[in-house]
Design an enzyme around this catalytic site. Structure first.
Site, PDB file in Angstrom:
ATOM      1  N   LYS A  92      -6.325 -10.378 -24.747  1.00  0.00           N
ATOM      2  CA  LYS A  92      -5.772  -9.319 -23.903  1.00  0.00           C
ATOM      3  C   LYS A  92      -4.571  -8.651 -24.602  1.00  0.00           C
ATOM      4  O   LYS A  92      -4.061  -9.175 -25.595  1.00  0.00           O
ATOM      5  CB  LYS A  92      -5.374  -9.927 -22.553  1.00  0.00           C
ATOM      6  CG  LYS A  92      -6.582 -10.416 -21.713  1.00  0.00           C
ATOM      7  CD  LYS A  92      -6.083 -11.039 -20.409  1.00  0.00           C
ATOM      8  CE  LYS A  92      -7.218 -11.414 -19.476  1.00  0.00           C
ATOM      9  NZ  LYS A  92      -6.692 -12.044 -18.230  1.00  0.00           N
ATOM     10  N   TYR A 108     -13.617  -5.615 -14.195  1.00  0.00           N
ATOM     11  CA  TYR A 108     -12.968  -6.353 -13.114  1.00  0.00           C
ATOM     12  C   TYR A 108     -13.435  -5.925 -11.718  1.00  0.00           C
ATOM     13  O   TYR A 108     -12.696  -6.090 -10.747  1.00  0.00           O
ATOM     14  CB  TYR A 108     -11.447  -6.222 -13.254  1.00  0.00           C
ATOM     15  CG  TYR A 108     -10.889  -7.041 -14.413  1.00  0.00           C
ATOM     16  CD1 TYR A 108     -11.082  -8.436 -14.454  1.00  0.00           C
ATOM     17  CD2 TYR A 108     -10.177  -6.465 -15.453  1.00  0.00           C
ATOM     18  CE1 TYR A 108     -10.583  -9.211 -15.502  1.00  0.00           C
ATOM     19  CE2 TYR A 108      -9.669  -7.235 -16.506  1.00  0.00           C
ATOM     20  CZ  TYR A 108      -9.881  -8.599 -16.524  1.00  0.00           C
ATOM     21  OH  TYR A 108      -9.381  -9.372 -17.556  1.00  0.00           O
ATOM     22  N   ASN A 117      -2.000 -13.814 -19.062  1.00  0.00           N
ATOM     23  CA  ASN A 117      -2.536 -15.100 -19.556  1.00  0.00           C
ATOM     24  C   ASN A 117      -3.330 -14.963 -20.850  1.00  0.00           C
ATOM     25  O   ASN A 117      -4.135 -15.821 -21.184  1.00  0.00           O
ATOM     26  CB  ASN A 117      -3.323 -15.813 -18.447  1.00  0.00           C
ATOM     27  CG  ASN A 117      -4.455 -14.979 -17.897  1.00  0.00           C
ATOM     28  OD1 ASN A 117      -4.784 -13.931 -18.446  1.00  0.00           O
ATOM     29  ND2 ASN A 117      -5.081 -15.446 -16.836  1.00  0.00           N
ATOM     30  N   HIS A 163      -9.306 -13.601 -22.090  1.00  0.00           N
ATOM     31  CA  HIS A 163     -10.366 -13.515 -21.087  1.00  0.00           C
ATOM     32  C   HIS A 163     -11.607 -14.219 -21.606  1.00  0.00           C
ATOM     33  O   HIS A 163     -11.910 -14.146 -22.786  1.00  0.00           O
ATOM     34  CB  HIS A 163     -10.732 -12.052 -20.792  1.00  0.00           C
ATOM     35  CG  HIS A 163     -12.003 -11.938 -19.985  1.00  0.00           C
ATOM     36  ND1 HIS A 163     -12.013 -12.074 -18.615  1.00  0.00           N
ATOM     37  CD2 HIS A 163     -13.300 -11.789 -20.373  1.00  0.00           C
ATOM     38  CE1 HIS A 163     -13.274 -11.984 -18.192  1.00  0.00           C
ATOM     39  NE2 HIS A 163     -14.075 -11.809 -19.242  1.00  0.00           N
ATOM     40  N   GLU A 208     -20.757  -8.436 -19.032  1.00  0.00           N
ATOM     41  CA  GLU A 208     -19.516  -8.030 -19.710  1.00  0.00           C
ATOM     42  C   GLU A 208     -19.771  -7.621 -21.164  1.00  0.00           C
ATOM     43  O   GLU A 208     -19.145  -6.686 -21.665  1.00  0.00           O
ATOM     44  CB  GLU A 208     -18.485  -9.170 -19.635  1.00  0.00           C
ATOM     45  CG  GLU A 208     -17.997  -9.387 -18.207  1.00  0.00           C
ATOM     46  CD  GLU A 208     -17.171 -10.661 -18.014  1.00  0.00           C
ATOM     47  OE1 GLU A 208     -16.923 -11.385 -19.007  1.00  0.00           O
ATOM     48  OE2 GLU A 208     -16.779 -10.933 -16.870  1.00  0.00           O
TER      49      GLU A 208
HETATM   50  P1  IDP Z   1     -10.056 -15.784 -15.069  1.00  0.00           P
HETATM   51  O1  IDP Z   1      -9.495 -14.776 -16.055  1.00  0.00           O
HETATM   52  O2  IDP Z   1      -9.546 -17.169 -15.339  1.00  0.00           O
HETATM   53  O3  IDP Z   1     -11.569 -15.714 -14.967  1.00  0.00           O
HETATM   54  P2  IDP Z   1      -9.949 -14.377 -12.524  1.00  0.00           P
HETATM   55  O4  IDP Z   1      -9.749 -15.026 -11.193  1.00  0.00           O
HETATM   56  O5  IDP Z   1     -11.291 -13.826 -12.849  1.00  0.00           O
HETATM   57  O6  IDP Z   1      -9.460 -15.411 -13.648  1.00  0.00           O
HETATM   58  O7  IDP Z   1      -8.880 -13.204 -12.629  1.00  0.00           O
HETATM   59  C1  IDP Z   1      -8.942 -12.243 -13.651  1.00  0.00           C
HETATM   60  C2  IDP Z   1      -7.539 -12.009 -14.185  1.00  0.00           C
HETATM   61  O8  IDP Z   1      -6.745 -11.421 -13.155  1.00  0.00           O
HETATM   62  C3  IDP Z   1      -6.775 -13.271 -14.585  1.00  0.00           C
HETATM   63  O9  IDP Z   1      -7.082 -13.720 -15.883  1.00  0.00           O
HETATM   64  C4  IDP Z   1      -5.353 -12.808 -14.452  1.00  0.00           C
HETATM   65  O10 IDP Z   1      -4.959 -12.020 -15.592  1.00  0.00           O
HETATM   66  C5  IDP Z   1      -5.412 -11.908 -13.239  1.00  0.00           C
HETATM   67  N1  IDP Z   1      -5.116 -12.611 -11.984  1.00  0.00           N
HETATM   68  C6  IDP Z   1      -5.954 -13.407 -11.284  1.00  0.00           C
HETATM   69  N2  IDP Z   1      -5.365 -13.871 -10.164  1.00  0.00           N
HETATM   70  C7  IDP Z   1      -4.125 -13.339 -10.167  1.00  0.00           C
HETATM   71  C8  IDP Z   1      -3.014 -13.453  -9.264  1.00  0.00           C
HETATM   72  O11 IDP Z   1      -3.061 -14.117  -8.225  1.00  0.00           O
HETATM   73  N3  IDP Z   1      -1.878 -12.774  -9.613  1.00  0.00           N
HETATM   74  C9  IDP Z   1      -1.786 -12.001 -10.738  1.00  0.00           C
HETATM   75  N4  IDP Z   1      -2.799 -11.880 -11.600  1.00  0.00           N
HETATM   76  C10 IDP Z   1      -3.955 -12.542 -11.327  1.00  0.00           C
HETATM   77 MG    MG Z   2     -12.759 -14.180 -14.249  1.00  0.00          MG
END
Ligand code: IDP
Ligand code: MG
Length: 158
Positions: free
Chosen positions: A12, A52, A115, A118, A129
């Site tokens: 990212k 997303y 984080n 992805h 994707e």
């Molecule tokens: P993942 O990336 O581990 O699959 P997902 O639930 O698919 O997690 O969420 C996609 C991305 O959205 C996450 O990697 C993170 O960057 C962001 N995200 C998810 N939940 C939150 C939240 O509660 N607060 C802020 N950002 C979030």
């Molecule tokens: Mg995800």
């Protein structure tokens, strides 16, 4: 019969900006997964929304779309046995604060919003994707392994 899976991985924008491209690619390569596609790109509005779509309407969605477009990403497709779940294991859980130590997210990130990596969450998500970011002709599955090339090179010497 066992088959290999493909999964979509992205470094990212925060990972790219922090100089962690090599570190992240290394972690998947050292596991033994093959990188079959890789490029740096600026995510378009269309790609961000498609990628997303499942999160549309959630409180963090607008910031997520902004974040994924805040700078270039490095998109890649990796292939290997159990690559979807295996890659998620290497990445660590969504929240870096509680991700297992030794995972990418635990080692290099602090908060859920940033984080750095992805990875697709299922084979179906991966197929979906990959199509958002890659054409078929950008994926390279053919190619002789190095040992074959070495023998061929030696045999060719007269
Ligand atoms: P993942 O990336 O581990 O699959 P997902 O639930 O698919 O997690 O969420 C996609 C991305 O959205 C996450 O990697 C993170 O960057 C962001 N995200 C998810 N939940 C939150 C939240 O509660 N607060 C802020 N950002 C979030
Ligand atoms: Mg995800």
């Amino acid at each position: 019969m066992h088959t290999e899976e493909r999964t979509f991985i992205a470094v990212k924008p925060d990972g790219v900006q922090r100089g962690l491209i090599g570190e992240i690619v290394k972690r998947f390569e050292q596991k033994g997964y093959k990188v079959i596609g890789l490029k740096m790109l600026q995510v378009t509005d269309e790609q961000a929304k498609a990628h997303y779509a499942e999160h549309e309407g959630k409180p963090f969605y607008p910031r997520l779309i902004k974040y994924i477009q805040s700078g270039p990403i490095v998109a890649m497709v990796i292939q290997g046995y159990n690559a979807v779940a295996g890659a998620r294991h290497i990445m660590g859980s969504t929240n870096p604060d509680t991700a297992e130590v030794g995972t990418i997210r635990a080692d290099f990130a602090q908060v859920m919003e940033y984080n750095i990596v992805h990875g697709s969450d299922s084979v179906a998500s991966a197929e979906r994707e990959i199509k958002i970011y890659f054409n078929d002709n950008e994926l390279f599955t053919e190619g002789k392994c190095m040992s074959e090339l070495v023998i061929e090179s030696l045999d060719a010497e007269v």
